[in-house]
Design an enzyme around this catalytic site. Sequence first.
Site, PDB file in Angstrom:
ATOM      1  N   HIS A  76      -2.944  -0.401   2.669  1.00 48.77           N
ATOM      2  CA  HIS A  76      -1.525  -0.290   2.998  1.00 48.77           C
ATOM      3  C   HIS A  76      -0.999  -1.659   3.394  1.00 48.77           C
ATOM      4  O   HIS A  76      -1.477  -2.266   4.340  1.00 48.77           O
ATOM      5  CB  HIS A  76      -1.283   0.691   4.146  1.00 48.77           C
ATOM      6  CG  HIS A  76       0.155   0.789   4.533  1.00 48.77           C
ATOM      7  ND1 HIS A  76       1.077   1.424   3.737  1.00 48.77           N
ATOM      8  CD2 HIS A  76       0.837   0.288   5.576  1.00 48.77           C
ATOM      9  CE1 HIS A  76       2.259   1.325   4.299  1.00 48.77           C
ATOM     10  NE2 HIS A  76       2.144   0.642   5.414  1.00 48.77           N
ATOM     11  N   GLY A  77      -0.030  -2.132   2.651  1.00 47.72           N
ATOM     12  CA  GLY A  77       0.660  -3.367   3.005  1.00 47.72           C
ATOM     13  C   GLY A  77       2.035  -2.999   3.526  1.00 47.72           C
ATOM     14  O   GLY A  77       2.635  -2.028   3.070  1.00 47.72           O
ATOM     15  N   SER A  78       2.527  -3.732   4.481  1.00 52.31           N
ATOM     16  CA  SER A  78       3.809  -3.377   5.068  1.00 52.31           C
ATOM     17  C   SER A  78       4.485  -4.605   5.656  1.00 52.31           C
ATOM     18  O   SER A  78       3.839  -5.611   5.933  1.00 52.31           O
ATOM     19  CB  SER A  78       3.588  -2.332   6.160  1.00 52.31           C
ATOM     20  OG  SER A  78       4.806  -1.771   6.553  1.00 52.31           O
ATOM     21  N   GLY A  89       5.779   0.851  14.615  1.00 48.88           N
ATOM     22  CA  GLY A  89       5.943   2.269  14.303  1.00 48.88           C
ATOM     23  C   GLY A  89       4.689   2.881  13.708  1.00 48.88           C
ATOM     24  O   GLY A  89       4.308   3.999  14.059  1.00 48.88           O
ATOM     25  N   ARG A 117       3.437   7.189   7.811  1.00 50.65           N
ATOM     26  CA  ARG A 117       4.201   8.317   7.284  1.00 50.65           C
ATOM     27  C   ARG A 117       4.450   8.120   5.795  1.00 50.65           C
ATOM     28  O   ARG A 117       4.502   6.997   5.310  1.00 50.65           O
ATOM     29  CB  ARG A 117       5.519   8.436   8.042  1.00 50.65           C
ATOM     30  CG  ARG A 117       5.314   8.754   9.517  1.00 50.65           C
ATOM     31  CD  ARG A 117       6.627   8.774  10.259  1.00 50.65           C
ATOM     32  NE  ARG A 117       7.368   7.533  10.107  1.00 50.65           N
ATOM     33  CZ  ARG A 117       7.469   6.599  11.038  1.00 50.65           C
ATOM     34  NH1 ARG A 117       6.883   6.757  12.190  1.00 50.65           N
ATOM     35  NH2 ARG A 117       8.163   5.505  10.819  1.00 50.65           N
ATOM     36  N   LYS A 174       3.788   5.518  -5.034  1.00 47.71           N
ATOM     37  CA  LYS A 174       4.019   6.050  -3.683  1.00 47.71           C
ATOM     38  C   LYS A 174       2.944   7.038  -3.320  1.00 47.71           C
ATOM     39  O   LYS A 174       2.487   7.805  -4.085  1.00 47.71           O
ATOM     40  CB  LYS A 174       5.378   6.727  -3.603  1.00 47.71           C
ATOM     41  CG  LYS A 174       6.492   5.752  -3.470  1.00 47.71           C
ATOM     42  CD  LYS A 174       7.753   6.500  -3.116  1.00 47.71           C
ATOM     43  CE  LYS A 174       8.903   5.535  -2.985  1.00 47.71           C
ATOM     44  NZ  LYS A 174      10.126   6.197  -2.629  1.00 47.71           N
TER      45      LYS A 174
END
Length: 135
Positions: A104-106, A113, A120, A135
């Site tokens: 997961h990259g963000s 969060g 989420r 997705k």
Amino acid sequence: QAKVEMLDNLLDIEVAYSLLKGGAEDNKKDPIDINYEKLKTKIEVVDKTTKEAEIILQYVKNTHAATHNTYTLVVEEIFKIVREGEYQKYRPFQDLPNRQLLWHGSRATNYAGILSQGLRIAPPEAPVTGYMFGK
């Protein structure tokens, strides 16, 4: 689409701000410690010589697509995250053999969060930029 992305960013910032704002604080504590406690998450650095780290480093190497040949990946640190209450949710499934490592990259604005509330599923209207695997 740009407005949806802007609203998504504002929501992430609001979550981070709410965590930082909090309630009455102990003035004797370091502000970093206070904010870390608000995440209700234990964060540990994983030693790169462990079997766990070796598996992650191998996954990084194996999933670096040939089409991404303009850069190389360097793993600077590996962290183990334990969110409050998550182990109890996971315990009934811990002996199941079918496990997967997920990437997961963000954006940096998302991490407060994610750490405090969990990862989420993105809503359908969220921007698709950066979804290498969908997705």
